[in-house]
Design a protein around this motif. Sequence first.
Motif, PDB file in Angstrom:
ATOM      1  N   GLY A 194      12.604 -24.731 -74.944  1.00 49.06           N
ATOM      2  CA  GLY A 194      12.302 -26.142 -75.968  1.00 49.06           C
ATOM      3  C   GLY A 194      11.770 -25.487 -77.265  1.00 49.06           C
ATOM      4  O   GLY A 194      11.175 -26.321 -78.057  1.00 49.06           O
ATOM      5  N   PHE A 195      11.908 -24.229 -77.454  1.00 51.82           N
ATOM      6  CA  PHE A 195      11.333 -23.724 -78.867  1.00 51.82           C
ATOM      7  C   PHE A 195      12.240 -24.298 -79.917  1.00 51.82           C
ATOM      8  O   PHE A 195      11.480 -24.259 -81.007  1.00 51.82           O
ATOM      9  N   SER A 196      13.350 -24.806 -79.918  1.00 48.34           N
ATOM     10  CA  SER A 196      14.113 -25.689 -80.852  1.00 48.34           C
ATOM     11  C   SER A 196      13.469 -26.716 -81.356  1.00 48.34           C
ATOM     12  O   SER A 196      14.113 -27.460 -82.371  1.00 48.34           O
ATOM     13  N   GLY A 197      12.593 -27.451 -80.454  1.00 47.57           N
ATOM     14  CA  GLY A 197      12.091 -28.737 -80.742  1.00 47.57           C
ATOM     15  C   GLY A 197      12.319 -29.915 -79.977  1.00 47.57           C
ATOM     16  O   GLY A 197      13.012 -29.748 -78.883  1.00 47.57           O
ATOM     17  N   ALA A 198      11.635 -30.921 -80.151  1.00 53.12           N
ATOM     18  CA  ALA A 198      11.811 -32.216 -79.327  1.00 53.12           C
ATOM     19  C   ALA A 198      13.077 -32.588 -79.201  1.00 53.12           C
ATOM     20  O   ALA A 198      13.952 -32.637 -80.348  1.00 53.12           O
ATOM     21  N   PHE A 199      13.615 -33.286 -78.221  1.00 53.76           N
ATOM     22  CA  PHE A 199      14.642 -34.094 -78.132  1.00 53.76           C
ATOM     23  C   PHE A 199      14.610 -35.106 -76.890  1.00 53.76           C
ATOM     24  O   PHE A 199      13.776 -34.987 -76.078  1.00 53.76           O
ATOM     25  N   THR A 200      15.530 -36.094 -77.147  1.00 53.77           N
ATOM     26  CA  THR A 200      15.483 -37.003 -76.027  1.00 53.77           C
ATOM     27  C   THR A 200      17.080 -37.104 -75.584  1.00 53.77           C
ATOM     28  O   THR A 200      17.984 -37.331 -76.307  1.00 53.77           O
ATOM     29  N   VAL A 201      17.149 -37.521 -74.321  1.00 48.67           N
ATOM     30  CA  VAL A 201      18.608 -37.689 -73.734  1.00 48.67           C
ATOM     31  C   VAL A 201      18.441 -38.971 -73.026  1.00 48.67           C
ATOM     32  O   VAL A 201      17.849 -39.309 -72.050  1.00 48.67           O
ATOM     33  N   PRO A 261       7.030 -31.051 -77.561  1.00 54.52           N
ATOM     34  CA  PRO A 261       6.133 -29.825 -77.625  1.00 54.52           C
ATOM     35  C   PRO A 261       5.064 -30.166 -78.499  1.00 54.52           C
ATOM     36  O   PRO A 261       4.028 -29.202 -78.638  1.00 54.52           O
ATOM     37  N   VAL A 262       4.814 -31.194 -79.201  1.00 52.35           N
ATOM     38  CA  VAL A 262       3.869 -31.491 -80.491  1.00 52.35           C
ATOM     39  C   VAL A 262       2.983 -32.663 -79.949  1.00 52.35           C
ATOM     40  O   VAL A 262       1.759 -32.582 -80.297  1.00 52.35           O
ATOM     41  N   VAL A 263       3.618 -33.771 -79.586  1.00 53.71           N
ATOM     42  CA  VAL A 263       2.619 -34.911 -79.524  1.00 53.71           C
ATOM     43  C   VAL A 263       3.110 -35.892 -78.446  1.00 53.71           C
ATOM     44  O   VAL A 263       4.366 -35.751 -77.829  1.00 53.71           O
ATOM     45  N   VAL A 264       2.259 -36.580 -77.740  1.00 54.71           N
ATOM     46  CA  VAL A 264       2.618 -37.461 -76.619  1.00 54.71           C
ATOM     47  C   VAL A 264       3.732 -38.491 -77.317  1.00 54.71           C
ATOM     48  O   VAL A 264       3.476 -38.995 -78.271  1.00 54.71           O
ATOM     49  N   PRO A 265       4.818 -38.689 -76.581  1.00 57.13           N
ATOM     50  CA  PRO A 265       5.887 -39.722 -77.194  1.00 57.13           C
ATOM     51  C   PRO A 265       5.393 -40.918 -77.278  1.00 57.13           C
ATOM     52  O   PRO A 265       4.486 -41.403 -76.426  1.00 57.13           O
ATOM     53  N   GLY A 266       5.898 -41.785 -77.970  1.00 52.72           N
ATOM     54  CA  GLY A 266       5.501 -43.042 -78.521  1.00 52.72           C
ATOM     55  C   GLY A 266       5.337 -44.070 -77.330  1.00 52.72           C
ATOM     56  O   GLY A 266       4.549 -45.045 -76.959  1.00 52.72           O
ATOM     57  N   LEU A 267       6.477 -43.802 -76.086  1.00 53.24           N
ATOM     58  CA  LEU A 267       6.469 -44.715 -75.047  1.00 53.24           C
ATOM     59  C   LEU A 267       5.378 -44.403 -74.053  1.00 53.24           C
ATOM     60  O   LEU A 267       4.790 -45.309 -73.381  1.00 53.24           O
ATOM     61  N   LEU A 268       4.423 -43.515 -74.345  1.00 50.82           N
ATOM     62  CA  LEU A 268       3.180 -43.127 -73.535  1.00 50.82           C
ATOM     63  C   LEU A 268       1.989 -43.262 -74.285  1.00 50.82           C
ATOM     64  O   LEU A 268       0.947 -42.771 -73.785  1.00 50.82           O
ATOM     65  N   GLN A 269       1.958 -43.463 -75.435  1.00 50.05           N
ATOM     66  CA  GLN A 269       0.655 -43.321 -76.307  1.00 50.05           C
ATOM     67  C   GLN A 269      -0.047 -44.536 -76.122  1.00 50.05           C
ATOM     68  O   GLN A 269       0.305 -45.631 -76.014  1.00 50.05           O
ATOM     69  N   ILE A 270      -1.364 -44.503 -76.173  1.00 55.82           N
ATOM     70  CA  ILE A 270      -2.389 -45.538 -76.003  1.00 55.82           C
ATOM     71  C   ILE A 270      -2.773 -45.904 -77.784  1.00 55.82           C
ATOM     72  O   ILE A 270      -2.191 -45.159 -78.598  1.00 55.82           O
ATOM     73  N   LYS A 271      -3.211 -47.120 -77.972  1.00 61.88           N
ATOM     74  CA  LYS A 271      -3.407 -47.493 -79.205  1.00 61.88           C
ATOM     75  C   LYS A 271      -4.251 -46.526 -80.248  1.00 61.88           C
ATOM     76  O   LYS A 271      -3.607 -46.166 -81.362  1.00 61.88           O
ATOM     77  N   GLY A 272      -5.409 -46.087 -79.742  1.00 63.56           N
ATOM     78  CA  GLY A 272      -6.180 -45.076 -80.449  1.00 63.56           C
ATOM     79  C   GLY A 272      -5.466 -43.908 -80.848  1.00 63.56           C
ATOM     80  O   GLY A 272      -5.354 -43.217 -82.027  1.00 63.56           O
ATOM     81  N   TYR A 273      -4.627 -43.267 -80.030  1.00 64.44           N
ATOM     82  CA  TYR A 273      -3.990 -42.002 -80.128  1.00 64.44           C
ATOM     83  C   TYR A 273      -2.918 -42.074 -81.160  1.00 64.44           C
ATOM     84  O   TYR A 273      -2.819 -41.659 -82.024  1.00 64.44           O
TER      85      TYR A 273
END
Length: 303
Positions: A233-240, A133-145
């Motif tokens: 998803g208001f309780s926060g980020a998660f990954t399965v 809900p807050v930030v693009v996940p690391g697996l999809l981030q570009i260098k500058g971001y």
Amino acid sequence: MYGTLDIDIRGEGVKMPAHPRPTVRRRRLGAELKRLREASNVSMDHAGEHIDGDKTKISRIENARQGIRPLELKALFALYAVEDEKLKTALLTLAREGKRKSWWQQYDEILSPHFQERLTLEADAVRVLAFQPVVVPGLLQIKGYAADVLRGASHPLTPEQIDAEVELRLERQSIFDREAPPQYVCILDEAILRREIGGPKVMAEQLQHLQEANDHSSISVQVIPNAHGSHAGFSGAFTVYSYPDPMELDVVGLDYLDGSLYLEEDGPVERYRRAFDQLRAAALSSRQSMDLISQVMRDLHNK
């Protein structure tokens, strides 16, 4: 746990646990061996003697505190009357891979223990379901971001640490270049698209990268629009993280400020799977999500 900055580097003064958390490979292997032993009504004492050990050795294997050699594992197959060849092959693979060196071992001195666990989870999974809900996940981030995200960390990072973090993040993304990459389904809140991390130019490049990633055969990106209102998803980020048969085992990863929590019990894991299904139902389709991303990119270019 309402989203994190996904910090991987071990911070100054972080204390290492006396006994590192067992890898998911060992936990899966140990849990299955315990199930097989109990199903065959074999005592821990008997099993230990069968592989020239004792009850303590079996306990450590089943609790993922000790590995097991392939010859010992085959001996237990015979004792437990395991006839399923597919299962035996899977368990032998887990036993061998438990000793496999991973690419991130070159970063051992700087990686936090919880993040080494995440890398193992990613490397072994056949499917990864991520909600952010807050930030693009690391697996999809570009260098500058990624670099700008890291500059906002709760504990200050040196320029050298930021560079190392960014390099690690980009290397993580190589899992999608494998011959059999994991299926990655990522659900983002629309607020992520409109949070200008790194400024308009970097953010526009990040959004374009999301569109390009969505074209990958194993990646699906969907967005929950602001207009949808409340969602699961208001309780926060998660990954399965999901793993292949015959040992269907899902692990849920939750981040907090100083580390990560991993859930493996059936009840909590099932609740998170249901939550992800609800989030996916609330999200736009991939095509509609790409249209929304294009609109946000146009807004950025017009600034």
